[in-house]
Design a protein around this motif. Structure first.
Motif, PDB file in Angstrom:
ATOM      1  N   TYR A 140      17.031  -7.012  -3.601  1.00  0.00           N
ATOM      2  CA  TYR A 140      17.428  -5.651  -3.248  1.00  0.00           C
ATOM      3  C   TYR A 140      16.247  -4.867  -2.676  1.00  0.00           C
ATOM      4  N   ILE A 141      15.043  -5.192  -3.148  1.00  0.00           N
ATOM      5  CA  ILE A 141      13.850  -4.534  -2.610  1.00  0.00           C
ATOM      6  C   ILE A 141      13.668  -4.903  -1.146  1.00  0.00           C
ATOM      7  N   VAL A 142      13.915  -6.173  -0.826  1.00  0.00           N
ATOM      8  CA  VAL A 142      13.817  -6.600   0.572  1.00  0.00           C
ATOM      9  C   VAL A 142      14.848  -5.876   1.424  1.00  0.00           C
ATOM     10  N   SER A 143      16.058  -5.768   0.896  1.00  0.00           N
ATOM     11  CA  SER A 143      17.118  -5.103   1.651  1.00  0.00           C
ATOM     12  C   SER A 143      16.784  -3.637   1.901  1.00  0.00           C
ATOM     13  N   VAL A 144      16.312  -2.951   0.862  1.00  0.00           N
ATOM     14  CA  VAL A 144      15.951  -1.540   1.016  1.00  0.00           C
ATOM     15  C   VAL A 144      14.727  -1.410   1.915  1.00  0.00           C
ATOM     16  N   GLY A 145      13.722  -2.268   1.687  1.00  0.00           N
ATOM     17  CA  GLY A 145      12.519  -2.235   2.511  1.00  0.00           C
ATOM     18  C   GLY A 145      12.831  -2.513   3.970  1.00  0.00           C
ATOM     19  N   LEU A 146      13.672  -3.517   4.195  1.00  0.00           N
ATOM     20  CA  LEU A 146      14.049  -3.859   5.560  1.00  0.00           C
ATOM     21  C   LEU A 146      14.815  -2.715   6.216  1.00  0.00           C
ATOM     22  N   LEU A 147      15.668  -2.089   5.433  1.00  0.00           N
ATOM     23  CA  LEU A 147      16.422  -0.948   5.941  1.00  0.00           C
ATOM     24  C   LEU A 147      15.480   0.152   6.427  1.00  0.00           C
ATOM     25  N   LEU A 148      14.501   0.502   5.599  1.00  0.00           N
ATOM     26  CA  LEU A 148      13.570   1.572   5.957  1.00  0.00           C
ATOM     27  C   LEU A 148      12.631   1.144   7.081  1.00  0.00           C
ATOM     28  N   PHE A 149      12.080  -0.074   6.969  1.00  0.00           N
ATOM     29  CA  PHE A 149      11.155  -0.573   7.984  1.00  0.00           C
ATOM     30  C   PHE A 149      11.837  -0.606   9.353  1.00  0.00           C
ATOM     31  N   ALA A 150      12.974  -1.279   9.394  1.00  0.00           N
ATOM     32  CA  ALA A 150      13.632  -1.524  10.672  1.00  0.00           C
ATOM     33  C   ALA A 150      14.232  -0.249  11.251  1.00  0.00           C
ATOM     34  N   PHE A 151      14.772   0.599  10.404  1.00  0.00           N
ATOM     35  CA  PHE A 151      15.372   1.838  10.897  1.00  0.00           C
ATOM     36  C   PHE A 151      14.302   2.746  11.506  1.00  0.00           C
ATOM     37  N   SER A 152      13.150   2.826  10.856  1.00  0.00           N
ATOM     38  CA  SER A 152      12.071   3.650  11.406  1.00  0.00           C
ATOM     39  C   SER A 152      11.557   3.066  12.722  1.00  0.00           C
ATOM     40  N   THR A 153      11.564   1.729  12.838  1.00  0.00           N
ATOM     41  CA  THR A 153      11.165   1.096  14.091  1.00  0.00           C
ATOM     42  C   THR A 153      12.132   1.451  15.219  1.00  0.00           C
ATOM     43  N   ALA A 154      13.419   1.414  14.900  1.00  0.00           N
ATOM     44  CA  ALA A 154      14.422   1.771  15.906  1.00  0.00           C
ATOM     45  C   ALA A 154      14.248   3.219  16.359  1.00  0.00           C
ATOM     46  N   ILE A 155      13.887   4.092  15.426  1.00  0.00           N
ATOM     47  CA  ILE A 155      13.649   5.496  15.766  1.00  0.00           C
ATOM     48  C   ILE A 155      12.474   5.618  16.742  1.00  0.00           C
ATOM     49  N   ALA A 156      11.367   4.972  16.392  1.00  0.00           N
ATOM     50  CA  ALA A 156      10.170   5.070  17.232  1.00  0.00           C
ATOM     51  C   ALA A 156      10.411   4.499  18.629  1.00  0.00           C
ATOM     52  N   TRP A 157      11.094   3.352  18.693  1.00  0.00           N
ATOM     53  CA  TRP A 157      11.303   2.720  19.990  1.00  0.00           C
ATOM     54  C   TRP A 157      12.276   3.491  20.871  1.00  0.00           C
ATOM     55  N   SER A 158      13.145   4.281  20.258  1.00  0.00           N
ATOM     56  CA  SER A 158      14.006   5.134  21.080  1.00  0.00           C
ATOM     57  C   SER A 158      13.148   6.147  21.839  1.00  0.00           C
ATOM     58  N   TYR A 159      12.073   6.603  21.193  1.00  0.00           N
ATOM     59  CA  TYR A 159      11.157   7.540  21.840  1.00  0.00           C
ATOM     60  C   TYR A 159      10.397   6.850  22.972  1.00  0.00           C
ATOM     61  N   TYR A 160       9.950   5.603  22.734  1.00  0.00           N
ATOM     62  CA  TYR A 160       9.258   4.870  23.793  1.00  0.00           C
ATOM     63  C   TYR A 160      10.162   4.717  25.017  1.00  0.00           C
ATOM     64  N   GLY A 161      11.420   4.356  24.737  1.00  0.00           N
ATOM     65  CA  GLY A 161      12.364   4.167  25.835  1.00  0.00           C
ATOM     66  C   GLY A 161      12.662   5.446  26.585  1.00  0.00           C
TER      67      GLY A 161
END
Length: 553
Positions: free
Chosen positions: A457-478
């Motif tokens: 569950y830690i991986v799932s929550v961590g992945l959720l936060l890690f990956a979601f924040s990455t998607a946010i940042a890359w939307s700005y790059y795009g």
């Protein structure tokens, strides 16, 4: 989809998977490391002072602080590469791949210093009053290569999907589905709504959200990781030894892992290292361009910390979790992705040395293998194959206890047609025991610690936060790339498509998404590396000028 996957794999073979790409990437980092006299070591302490706000001035041009620019850039790099990417690299190249991720990060600290400094130096204020920067601006304004700037900006838009969007969404959805049983499409749709709400607020909201998410996600993930490392502390020494010992020899066969050559481990480690920290890709300079400062060099120094935090710290911890827990070379029950499966002629077994050797040559693209794809029919009764003459390879391992189903629930009976090693039937689901990779492998490793099954569950929550924040940042790059190409009015249509892609990727094939990301990374990296090498003398002069004016700092 298989045709698209094969095309992407072939294209990656000519680009990121080609023998020359790691040498180009590391070569540029090594050149600047020597040329600038190891800035990743000499300027590390000063970089730490800058992010504390010691030199901040409210009246400096920019949209956000040094710290928030760093967390935005980190949120763009700390994502599935740290959870899925490390697991994928070890799955492909064994422990040796982790060593080459380290090498990529160390040299990448200098590469990122250079690209951020130059990009920040030539940033501009857009029509809407916000700052815009990135390699396309120094290519245009300094190198006078408009064509190269346009090519880079287009590649950035593509990479925003291939690096920051599609693999992040897919990693979240597969992990959440495996852990909590929530269907991937619902995960993608729910997070798609949240993503839209964040990115519509622009850089101010993006920076504010990532500044909160990054520290929280790091603490959660590290707690779970150390719970595994301390539970398997006796294996930490051997894990480090295998990483160092295999670095220049490749990794031998062990358990279900059939081995990897030095060349294969080197290539995959460098490739995954780039995916993790993005040094040389030219993405981070876009976030750092928003920082409030008149000193491009000071912002460049801040970026030195990114590969250190992202790869040398977080990726190493993930790697130690996977290696010390022993899950990396174990077979686990899983549903096979079609693109991971291959039926080969003949019957091979791990108990036979010659079988392992032939499969080792085949899987590592080494000449001399006699392994060939299987063509023919397989007789299946109640989900179990009753005919022989073939071996099913899944995820680079010999599959065991294989069960065939149709429509995801009914046991298949009949003749199964195999052409060029692939099943012809479309609605076929194949499951059994084999090696696993990406987020599922990391999730299994996290269950081998003090938290037991709760570790996943830690991986799932961590992945959720890690990956979601990455998607946010890359939307700005795009959207900064779209602003350069077509102006501010193009940003909103881009964001709509970006959110739609995020939802779609949540239920698409895992391996297909990773193949797309591998290609997208390279088409963005090569123009950036060319550009910074062209400006090497200006970079040195800019750094020297900074220290002449700030010798007492």
């Amino acid at each position: 989809m298989e045709g698209l996957y094969n095309f992407l794999v072939d294209l990656d073979g000519l680009l990121g998977g080609a023998f020359w790409f790691p040498y180009v990437l590391l070569g540029v980092g090594l050149f600047f490391t020597i040329y600038l006299k190891f800035p990743q070591i000499r300027y590390f302490k000063h970089a730490c002072k800058v992010i504390t706000g010691k030199f901040d001035k409210d009246n400096d041009p920019g949209d956000t602080t040094h710290f928030r620019a760093l967390t935005t850039a980190l949120s763009g790099t700390v994502g599935t590469g740290n959870i899925s990417g490390v697991a994928f690299a070890i799955f492909l190249g064994g422990p040796a791949a982790l060593f080459w991720m380290w090498a990529t990060a160390f040299l990448g600290m200098t590469t990122k210093f250079v690209e951020v400094t130059l990009s920040h130096k030539y940033r501009v204020k857009t029509e809407d009053g916000t700052m815009a920067g990135g390699p396309m601006y120094y290519m245009d304004r300094r190198l006078n290569m408009k064509w190269l700037a346009v090519a880079f900006a287009i590649a950035t838009v593509i990479s925003s999907f291939g690096t920051g969007n599609l693999p992040q969404s897919n990693g979240i959805a597969t992990s959440i589905e495996a852990t909590f049983g929530i269907e991937a499409i619902y995960v993608g749709a729910g997070l798609g709504v949240l993503l839209a709400l964040v990115i519509l607020g622009g850089i101010q909201r993006i920076a504010a959200v990532t500044a909160r998410i990054v520290p929280i996600m790091a603490v959660i993930y590290l707690i779970g990781a150390f719970a595994v490392i301390f539970a398997n502390v006796e294996n930490i020494g051997p894990a480090f030894m295998s990483v160092i010992g295999d670095a220049f020899t490749g990794s031998a066969a062990a358990g279900g892992f059939l081995g990897a050559t030095l060349a294969y481990a080197f290539n995959r480690g460098v490739n995954r290292g780039l995916f993790s920290n993005e040094a040389g890709q030219g993405s981070a300079p876009i976030a750092h361009a928003a920082a409030k400062t008149k000193e491009p060099v000071s912002e460049g120094m801040v970026s030195i910390l990114e590969p250190f935090i992202d790869t040398i710290i977080i990726c190493t911890i993930t790697g130690l979790v996977i290696l010390s827990s022993g899950v990396w070379n174990e077979k686990h029950e899983n549903v096979f992705d079609r693109s991971d499966m291959l039926f080969v002629s003949g019957q091979y077994t791990e108990a036979d040395v010659e079988s392992v050797n032939q499969l080792y040559l085949y899987l590592n693209d080494v000449e001399g293998s006699t392994v060939e794809a299987y063509n023919g029919q397989i007789s299946v009764v109640n989900g179990v194959a009753v005919s022989g003459g073939y071996t099913l390879i899944n995820s680079r391992s010999i599959a065991e206890d294989v069960v065939y189903k149709v429509n995801n629930e009914d046991l298949f009976s009949g003749m199964l047609e195999i052409k060029d090693g692939r099943p012809v039937r479309e609605n076929l689901q194949v499951s059994g025991k084999s090696l696993v990779h990406s987020a599922p492998l990391t999730a299994i490793a996290f269950t081998r610690g003090f938290f037991g099954d709760y570790g996943q569950y830690i991986v799932s929550v961590g992945l959720l936060l890690f990956a979601f924040s990455t998607a946010i940042a890359w939307s700005y790059y795009g959207d900064r790339a779209m602003t350069y190409l077509l102006g501010p009015r193009s940003v909103m249509p881009y964001r709509v498509i970006y959110v739609a892609g995020f939802v779609w990727a949540s239920f698409s094939d895992t391996t297909l998404v990773w193949a797309l990301s591998a290609v997208a990374i390279v088409v963005m990296t090569l123009p950036n590396l060319f550009g910074i090498v062209m400006l090497r003398k200006e970079m040195k002069e800019t750094v020297d000028d900074y220290w002449q004016r700030n010798a007492d700092k």
